[in-house]
Design a protein around this motif. Structure first.
Motif, mmCIF file in Angstrom:
data_model
loop_
_atom_site.group_PDB
_atom_site.id
_atom_site.type_symbol
_atom_site.label_atom_id
_atom_site.label_comp_id
_atom_site.label_asym_id
_atom_site.label_seq_id
_atom_site.Cartn_x
_atom_site.Cartn_y
_atom_site.Cartn_z
ATOM 1 N N GLY A 127 10.017 -6.874 17.763
ATOM 2 C CA GLY A 127 10.394 -5.805 16.678
ATOM 3 C C GLY A 127 8.937 -5.703 15.874
ATOM 4 O O GLY A 127 7.944 -5.301 16.498
ATOM 5 N N ASP A 128 8.831 -5.651 14.475
ATOM 6 C CA ASP A 128 7.569 -5.379 13.848
ATOM 7 C C ASP A 128 6.871 -6.715 13.895
ATOM 8 O O ASP A 128 7.067 -7.795 13.375
ATOM 9 C CB ASP A 128 7.936 -5.149 12.407
ATOM 10 N N ASN A 129 5.600 -6.690 14.842
ATOM 11 C CA ASN A 129 5.152 -7.953 15.192
ATOM 12 C C ASN A 129 3.706 -7.736 14.615
ATOM 13 O O ASN A 129 2.506 -8.291 15.089
ATOM 14 C CB ASN A 129 4.858 -8.117 16.771
ATOM 15 N N TRP A 130 3.508 -6.671 13.426
ATOM 16 C CA TRP A 130 1.836 -6.505 12.967
ATOM 17 C C TRP A 130 2.271 -6.413 11.522
ATOM 18 O O TRP A 130 3.294 -6.223 11.016
ATOM 19 C CB TRP A 130 1.401 -5.395 13.460
ATOM 20 N N ALA A 131 1.100 -6.649 10.799
ATOM 21 C CA ALA A 131 1.054 -6.700 9.197
ATOM 22 C C ALA A 131 -0.307 -6.115 8.957
ATOM 23 O O ALA A 131 -1.189 -6.976 9.547
ATOM 24 C CB ALA A 131 1.264 -7.794 8.608
ATOM 25 N N VAL A 132 -0.347 -5.125 8.109
ATOM 26 C CA VAL A 132 -1.630 -4.370 7.813
ATOM 27 C C VAL A 132 -1.588 -3.931 6.413
ATOM 28 O O VAL A 132 -0.748 -3.577 5.904
ATOM 29 C CB VAL A 132 -1.747 -3.174 8.778
ATOM 30 N N ASP A 133 -2.759 -4.362 5.755
ATOM 31 C CA ASP A 133 -3.194 -3.966 4.496
ATOM 32 C C ASP A 133 -3.811 -2.598 4.375
ATOM 33 O O ASP A 133 -4.942 -2.626 4.629
ATOM 34 C CB ASP A 133 -4.050 -4.960 3.744
ATOM 35 N N LEU A 134 -2.962 -1.532 4.245
ATOM 36 C CA LEU A 134 -3.445 -0.133 4.509
ATOM 37 C C LEU A 134 -4.357 0.193 3.452
ATOM 38 O O LEU A 134 -5.224 0.958 3.884
ATOM 39 C CB LEU A 134 -2.357 0.819 4.388
ATOM 40 N N GLU A 135 -4.449 -0.461 2.309
ATOM 41 C CA GLU A 135 -5.594 -0.050 1.361
ATOM 42 C C GLU A 135 -6.750 -0.624 1.897
ATOM 43 O O GLU A 135 -7.942 0.192 1.692
ATOM 44 C CB GLU A 135 -5.251 -0.693 0.040
ATOM 45 N N LYS A 136 -6.878 -1.774 2.293
ATOM 46 C CA LYS A 136 -8.081 -2.297 2.871
ATOM 47 C C LYS A 136 -8.585 -1.493 4.174
ATOM 48 O O LYS A 136 -9.788 -1.367 4.365
ATOM 49 C CB LYS A 136 -8.028 -3.898 3.373
ATOM 50 N N ALA A 137 -7.562 -1.083 4.984
ATOM 51 C CA ALA A 137 -7.861 -0.271 6.133
ATOM 52 C C ALA A 137 -8.547 1.099 5.752
ATOM 53 O O ALA A 137 -9.548 1.393 6.437
ATOM 54 C CB ALA A 137 -6.928 -0.205 6.963
ATOM 55 N N ASP A 138 -8.004 1.606 4.977
ATOM 56 C CA ASP A 138 -8.529 2.987 4.434
ATOM 57 C C ASP A 138 -9.746 2.914 3.872
ATOM 58 O O ASP A 138 -10.664 3.846 3.764
ATOM 59 C CB ASP A 138 -7.521 3.582 3.318
ATOM 60 N N LYS A 139 -10.201 1.931 2.866
ATOM 61 C CA LYS A 139 -11.518 1.436 2.498
ATOM 62 C C LYS A 139 -12.457 1.381 3.665
ATOM 63 O O LYS A 139 -13.600 2.000 3.459
ATOM 64 C CB LYS A 139 -11.621 0.422 1.779
ATOM 65 N N TRP A 140 -12.190 0.608 4.784
ATOM 66 C CA TRP A 140 -13.115 0.469 5.821
ATOM 67 C C TRP A 140 -13.263 1.825 6.565
ATOM 68 O O TRP A 140 -14.386 2.347 6.778
ATOM 69 C CB TRP A 140 -12.743 -0.730 6.643
ATOM 70 N N LEU A 141 -12.268 2.500 6.773
ATOM 71 C CA LEU A 141 -12.212 3.902 7.468
ATOM 72 C C LEU A 141 -12.830 4.899 6.675
ATOM 73 O O LEU A 141 -13.854 5.514 7.274
ATOM 74 C CB LEU A 141 -10.905 4.367 7.832
ATOM 75 N N GLY A 142 -12.911 4.829 5.509
ATOM 76 C CA GLY A 142 -13.643 5.669 4.608
ATOM 77 C C GLY A 142 -15.085 5.416 4.442
ATOM 78 O O GLY A 142 -16.043 6.030 4.327
ATOM 79 N N CYS A 143 -15.714 4.214 4.885
ATOM 80 C CA CYS A 143 -17.041 3.908 4.917
ATOM 81 C C CYS A 143 -17.567 4.013 6.447
ATOM 82 O O CYS A 143 -18.664 3.620 6.288
ATOM 83 C CB CYS A 143 -17.023 2.434 4.505
ATOM 84 N N GLY A 144 -16.585 4.438 7.280
ATOM 85 C CA GLY A 144 -17.383 4.971 8.393
ATOM 86 C C GLY A 144 -17.072 3.784 9.646
ATOM 87 O O GLY A 144 -17.553 4.052 10.652
ATOM 88 N N ALA A 145 -16.083 2.697 9.482
ATOM 89 C CA ALA A 145 -15.615 1.562 10.474
ATOM 90 C C ALA A 145 -14.896 2.730 11.519
ATOM 91 O O ALA A 145 -14.060 3.332 11.325
ATOM 92 C CB ALA A 145 -14.986 0.869 9.707
ATOM 93 N N LYS A 146 -15.102 2.202 12.694
ATOM 94 C CA LYS A 146 -14.442 2.576 13.729
ATOM 95 C C LYS A 146 -13.523 1.664 14.387
ATOM 96 O O LYS A 146 -13.939 0.509 14.950
ATOM 97 C CB LYS A 146 -15.683 2.919 14.985
ATOM 98 N N PRO A 147 -12.279 2.140 14.303
ATOM 99 C CA PRO A 147 -11.456 1.236 14.960
ATOM 100 C C PRO A 147 -11.288 1.193 16.327
ATOM 101 O O PRO A 147 -11.593 2.253 17.112
ATOM 102 C CB PRO A 147 -9.921 1.669 14.292
ATOM 103 N N SER A 148 -10.760 0.039 16.969
ATOM 104 C CA SER A 148 -10.316 0.049 18.237
ATOM 105 C C SER A 148 -9.329 0.762 18.857
ATOM 106 O O SER A 148 -8.548 1.105 17.779
ATOM 107 C CB SER A 148 -10.560 -1.450 18.934
ATOM 108 N N ASP A 149 -9.159 0.844 20.055
ATOM 109 C CA ASP A 149 -7.764 1.904 20.551
ATOM 110 C C ASP A 149 -6.488 0.895 19.915
ATOM 111 O O ASP A 149 -5.669 1.675 19.415
ATOM 112 C CB ASP A 149 -7.711 1.888 21.868
#
Length: 83
Positions: free
Chosen positions: A45-67
């Motif tokens: 089932g749902d085997n992940w948990a992500v804080d989308l606010e933190k993820a958006d903050k890092w993506l906005g700063c130019g972080a590159k996510p892995s696939d």
């Protein structure tokens, strides 16, 4: 450059992963800047948990996510939109 990627935890044959923001020059399980979520491939089932606010903050700063992390973030966004 900062990247969003998985760092492995757990024991042999029982892995789980933390989704972290890390300097891309660091090794896989090295020191990270901030943890933004978890991923447990052994659960159904749902085997992940992500804080989308933190993820958006890092993506906005130019972080590159892995696939894999990019896929998990996409799943989290669709789950949040449908809820």
């Amino acid at each position: 450059m900062v990247s969003l990627r998985l760092t492995r935890k757990g024991t042999k044959d029982r892995p789980y992963y933390k989704i972290v923001a890390v300097d891309s020059r660091k090794r896989r399980d090295g020191r990270y800047i901030e943890q933004i979520g978890t991923y447990d491939p052994m659960k159904d089932g749902d085997n992940w948990a992500v804080d989308l606010e933190k993820a958006d903050k890092w993506l906005g700063c130019g972080a590159k996510p892995s696939d894999t992390v990019n896929s998990i973030i996409r799943k989290a966004r669709t789950a949040a939109a449908s809820a």
